[in-house]
Design an enzyme around this catalytic site. Structure first.
Site, short mmCIF file in Angstrom:
data_model
loop_
_atom_site.label_atom_id
_atom_site.label_comp_id
_atom_site.label_asym_id
_atom_site.label_seq_id
_atom_site.Cartn_x
_atom_site.Cartn_y
_atom_site.Cartn_z
CB SER A 105 -0.90 0.02 1.25
OG SER A 105 -1.59 1.25 1.38
CE1 TYR A 148 -4.31 -2.04 5.34
CE2 TYR A 148 -3.45 0.17 4.90
CZ TYR A 148 -3.94 -1.04 4.44
OH TYR A 148 -4.06 -1.26 3.09
CE LYS A 158 -2.02 -3.91 3.11
NZ LYS A 158 -2.14 -5.12 2.27
#
Length: 253
Positions: A143, A156, A160
């Site tokens: 990401s 999160y 990533k």
């Protein structure tokens, strides 16, 4: 037909980026196995779309956070489709939450799915590729969040970044076996993972305005880059990270 004769495995393949990639890989000539955890009907629709293109497909329901799910998925794909040529680690979650009161279970679940799940799945696929002795390609969906922060994504973004780093290290570890490892770094892509966050029309418009290409991404925007990295057109590309964000990352002024 860039993937003619190849077998592609994709985690999180029943919706969003995984679904788009699965169907485009089939369109490029591949047989496809998808892993999914959600709705069985959605997975069946993907299988139907692939078979309608004249390719073989299976769907395996399992939780990537379970270490045992990885070898089971690979074994099911080998039994049904004959081998593993390309592996796409795509499954992920992002339950938006503030940092200061982040629940332990939310943090741990995000880590287990996004990072641990990617690790186990990539490892199982790589083991099979080494056994086959004909190389392969591994693509992880990281990401833009691997490169920039997010106020409600403190759980999160590290996962990533970890997936991006995993591909770099695997490129070194697996290069001698002819296995290429790369990541794609999507920007804001309209999927189920962020549908609540993008529900406000004003926020959507504000985010789109920051993107040089003038729009938010859709899952199909990732399918082409994934097919490219999976194909022999990228035969000398490994350890790379491809931003697929409409130019959002470079738009700093």
């Amino acid at each position: 037909m860039l993937l003619q004769g190849k077998t592609v495995l994709i985690t999180g393949g029943s919706q969003g980026i995984g679904r788009a990639a699965a169907i485009d890989c089939a369109r490029a000539g591949a047989d496809v196995a998808i892993n999914y955890l959600g709705d069985e009907g959605e997975a069946a629709e993907v299988v139907a779309a692939i078979t309608a293109l004249g390719r073989r497909a299976i769907a395996v329901r399992s939780d990537v956070a379970d270490p045992e799910a990885a070898p089971a998925f690979v074994q099911a794909a080998v039994a049904a489709l004959g081998g593993v040529d390309v592996f796409v680690s795509n499954a992920g979650i992002c339950p938006f939450h503030a940092f200061l009161d982040m629940p332990v279970d939310v943090l741990e679940r995000t880590m287990r799915v996004n990072l641990h799940g990617a690790y186990f799945m990539v490892q199982a696929a790589a083991q099979r590729m080494v056994e086959q002795g004909r190389g392969g390609a591994i693509i992880a969906v990281s990401s833009i969040s691997a490169l920039v922060g997010g106020e409600y994504q403190t759980h999160y973004t590290p996962t990533k970044a970890g997936v991006h780093s995993l591909m770099q290290s695997c490129a070194i570890a697996l290069g001698r076996h002819g296995i290429r490892c790369n990541s794609v770094l999507p920007g804001t892509i309209q999927t189920a993972i962020n549908q609540d966050d993008l529900a406000d029309p004003e926020k959507r418009a504000r985010m789109a305005a920051r993107i040089p290409l003038g729009r938010l991404g859709v899952p199909e925007d990732l399918a082409g880059p994934i097919v490219f990295l999976a194909s022999d057109m990228a035969r000398y590309v490994t350890g790379a990270a491809l931003l697929v964000d409409g130019g959002a990352f470079v738009n700093l002024q």
